[in-house]
Enzyme design. Structure first.
Site, PDB file in Angstrom:
ATOM      1  N   SER A  87       0.934  -1.410   0.113  1.00 32.24           N
ATOM      2  CA  SER A  87      -0.002  -0.200   0.158  1.00 32.24           C
ATOM      3  C   SER A  87       0.826   1.476   0.095  1.00 32.24           C
ATOM      4  CB  SER A  87      -0.875  -0.011   1.249  1.00 32.24           C
ATOM      5  OG  SER A  87      -0.313   0.106   2.538  1.00 32.24           O
ATOM      6  N   LYS A 158       0.278   5.063   6.654  1.00 30.08           N
ATOM      7  CA  LYS A 158      -0.061   5.872   5.544  1.00 30.08           C
ATOM      8  C   LYS A 158       0.388   7.167   5.495  1.00 30.08           C
ATOM      9  CE  LYS A 158      -3.100   2.527   4.732  1.00 30.08           C
ATOM     10  NZ  LYS A 158      -3.079   1.879   3.449  1.00 30.08           N
TER      11      LYS A 158
END
Length: 279
Positions: A87, A158
């Site tokens: 990711s 993230k």
């Protein structure tokens, strides 16, 4: 002649006394006389006299102290995390072990746009889960703290795209993400990915973060939780720390690259933006 003989004979009791003295010397000092009359060391008593613990005990003690030090360090200062997914490519790759600076936001500082952060997604990305076996959980937490196991399923890494008060929109007519009306050229995004295949227009509440993965097509991030309680926004107090270094593998040893793509973005207005429509 009898008198002279008496003077030259040894008294049997003297042998007994000398033997007793020799025995006492041996018992008290660990040394006994040898055939020449000199005292010799008893090899069996040397380890006891030295006071040294067996080598395995010293090794276990040093190992225990070292592990305790690492656990304390990872709890309060720097914690390693294993990257299990794609990711955050190309910035972070599967199998990377990153070092998270847990002091980055401890003294009044807060996450900024562009920071790569690790956070606990409980309540924002995942629902509260019932507690499992405490022993198994403790062992896993210890291994994860040393970077030897994958982090908990509630831990995520993230990039911060919007902070409290920001209006984040995707996408403008040119297919770019905008923050507070300013287009952002996200050079860190995986080559070939669009900024987002999901349109959105949101205003980040105070003390919350809007976060996205760099590999947008492979990332489950704030966009995927727009309809959930909290709207995909991560509370600032759930941030574990900032990912500052890639520690493993050795060939990728480096700092996590920073970015200046948000430098032109103005601060959010003091009164906040009007509420945006959720896309």
């Amino acid at each position: 002649m009898d008198t002279e003989a008496q003077h030259t004979e040894r008294d049997p009791s003297s042998d007994t006394e000398e033997g007793s003295r020799s025995a006492r010397v041996s018992d008290d000092s660990g040394r006994a006389p040898d055939d020449t009359g000199r005292e010799s060391e008893d090899p069996a008593r040397v380890p006891e006299e030295s006071g040294r613990a067996p080598s395995w005990r010293r090794t276990a003690l040093v190992g225990g102290v070292f592990v305790t030090f690492l656990l304390l360090l990872s709890h309060f200062v720097i914690q390693p995390f294993l990257i299990p997914s794609r990711s955050m490519e190309p910035t972070l790759q599967v199998g990377d072990r990153i070092l998270v600076n847990k002091l980055a936001y401890r003294f009044g500082s807060e996450p900024a746009r562009g920071d790569v952060v690790v956070f606990d997604g409980t309540g924002s990305f995942v629902r509260e889960q019932p507690e499992g076996d405490p022993v198994t959980g403790l062992l896993h937490d210890g291994a994860a703290a040393l970077g030897l196991a994958e982090p908990d399923e509630t831990d995520f890494v993230k990039r911060v795209v919007g902070v409290g008060g920001d209006r984040v929109v995707c996408c403008d007519k040119d297919g770019r993400l905008t923050v507070n009306g300013v287009p952002v050229q996200e050079r860190y995004v995986m080559l070939g990915d669009r900024p987002s295949s999901v349109p959105f227009d949101i205003v980040v509440p105070q003390d919350r973060l809007w976060v996205m993965g760099d590999h947008r097509s492979q990332s489950s991030d704030s966009r995927d939780h727009l309809g959930n309680p909290g709207g995909g926004m991560v509370p600032v107090d759930k941030v574990v720390g900032r990912a500052d270094w890639i520690a493993w593998p050795f060939g990728r040893w480096s700092t996590v690259p920073g970015t200046d793509v948000f430098d032109a973005v103005p601060a959010a207005p003091a009164g906040g933006h009007g509420a945006g429509a959720h896309g």
